[in-house]
Design an enzyme around this catalytic site. Sequence first.
Site, PDB file in Angstrom:
ATOM      1  N   THR A 316      10.226 -32.947  78.456  1.00  0.00           N
ATOM      2  CA  THR A 316      10.531 -32.144  77.272  1.00  0.00           C
ATOM      3  C   THR A 316      11.232 -33.018  76.256  1.00  0.00           C
ATOM      4  O   THR A 316      12.087 -33.833  76.609  1.00  0.00           O
ATOM      5  CB  THR A 316      11.397 -30.912  77.633  1.00  0.00           C
ATOM      6  OG1 THR A 316      11.675 -30.166  76.446  1.00  0.00           O
ATOM      7  CG2 THR A 316      12.709 -31.314  78.274  1.00  0.00           C
ATOM      8  N   HIS A 368      18.722 -30.827  93.879  1.00  0.00           N
ATOM      9  CA  HIS A 368      19.430 -31.638  94.874  1.00  0.00           C
ATOM     10  C   HIS A 368      19.051 -31.250  96.309  1.00  0.00           C
ATOM     11  O   HIS A 368      19.370 -31.981  97.263  1.00  0.00           O
ATOM     12  CB  HIS A 368      20.940 -31.479  94.672  1.00  0.00           C
ATOM     13  CG  HIS A 368      21.733 -32.672  95.109  1.00  0.00           C
ATOM     14  ND1 HIS A 368      21.232 -33.646  95.939  1.00  0.00           N
ATOM     15  CD2 HIS A 368      23.015 -33.051  94.842  1.00  0.00           C
ATOM     16  CE1 HIS A 368      22.155 -34.569  96.153  1.00  0.00           C
ATOM     17  NE2 HIS A 368      23.256 -34.233  95.502  1.00  0.00           N
TER      18      HIS A 368
END
Length: 405
Positions: A316, A368
């Site tokens: 993006t 994560h």
Amino acid sequence: MILEMKVPSPGESIKEVEIATWLVQDGDYVEKDQAIAEVDSDKATLELPAEASGIITLKAEEGDAVAVGAVVCLIDTAAAKPEGAAPVAAATPAAEAPKAAPAPVAAVPAATYASGTPSPAARKILDEKNIAPAAVTGTGKDGRITKDDAVNAVPSMGTPTGGSRGQERTKLSMLRRKVAERLVAAKNETAMLTTFNEVNMTPINTIRNQYKDEFKAKHGGVGLGYMSFFTKAVTRALKMYPDVNSMMDGDYKIAYDFCDISIAVSGPKGLMVPVVRNAENLTFRGVEADIKRLAIRARDGQITVDDMTGGTFTITNGGVFGSMLSTPIINPPQSGILGMHNIIERPIAVNGKVEIHPMMYVALSYDHRIIDGKESVGFLVAIKEALENPMELLLDNNPKRAFEL
């Protein structure tokens, strides 16, 4: 013959759509293949074409959710196309309605010494309220401020007056609601972290300035932009750190040996994320041409569900809107997203000396649960290395061959 038009399926997983806008009125004559409505699914906005010519009868209102396969309108295919409306005859003077007499204007009392002057009792009350007499309209004789005027006066409290204070309540489109739902889910259901770095854009700018005109002339108006460099740097880094190109599926990890890169683009209906397929196999021209094609389709409202389905990693670019730094939200079910930002000339240390260079902050948001800190930082460093040494790491020291010049 009455034709029942049913909502077609925009995609395998889509069960209903929402009528965003009717482009015709009830009772209009429509031509075959004429766009009669815009419908929102949870993935895209699509045009609904008429299946035949005839008089249309609408069976749903704007904002209605309609199941795929349900009847959305009727078309009377036997109805003849109406002739043009006859001109309206001009009204004759005799037929004109008599003009109403103008309403009398209320007389405004002439201002006198008493206008706006509070009575002693009124002044005491205004002083206690800390209200200036000029802020009160007197209703007493000749405009004098009476005790009642002072009692009823309300302090301004510094609130601005005279401006518009209206509000409008509109329903979000189905696409926008789905985007909101996915973003909230990404925040709530992933262990999302963001790591940052900065890139010296001088090497890429030098290459672009040298080859962009020749590239554009060679490839039919396709420009040599930043996105091809970033896409190629991302696909290289994904091969080095495959966990970033993976997804969670319950207790399992799904790893991909291809790079389908989702590119966030701004369209009339909001942010859309079409996919550049197998970007690892595309040339610089191939990447730029595909991004241009998808951006045009998004701008013109022609993007399809298939264009936005899949994707293993997202890029993006908030820099086109002036963003200096951001923490992009993961595009689920993907595990990573790279945020690009604006390019600003800043002083940096180069070989012990201060130099001015065009710098860009880059951000990697990652899940994560599947990507450790070592991999995330290494991935972003690999992108930085490729962008700061594009001649060797992206162009194989042969830009003419890489650009097909």
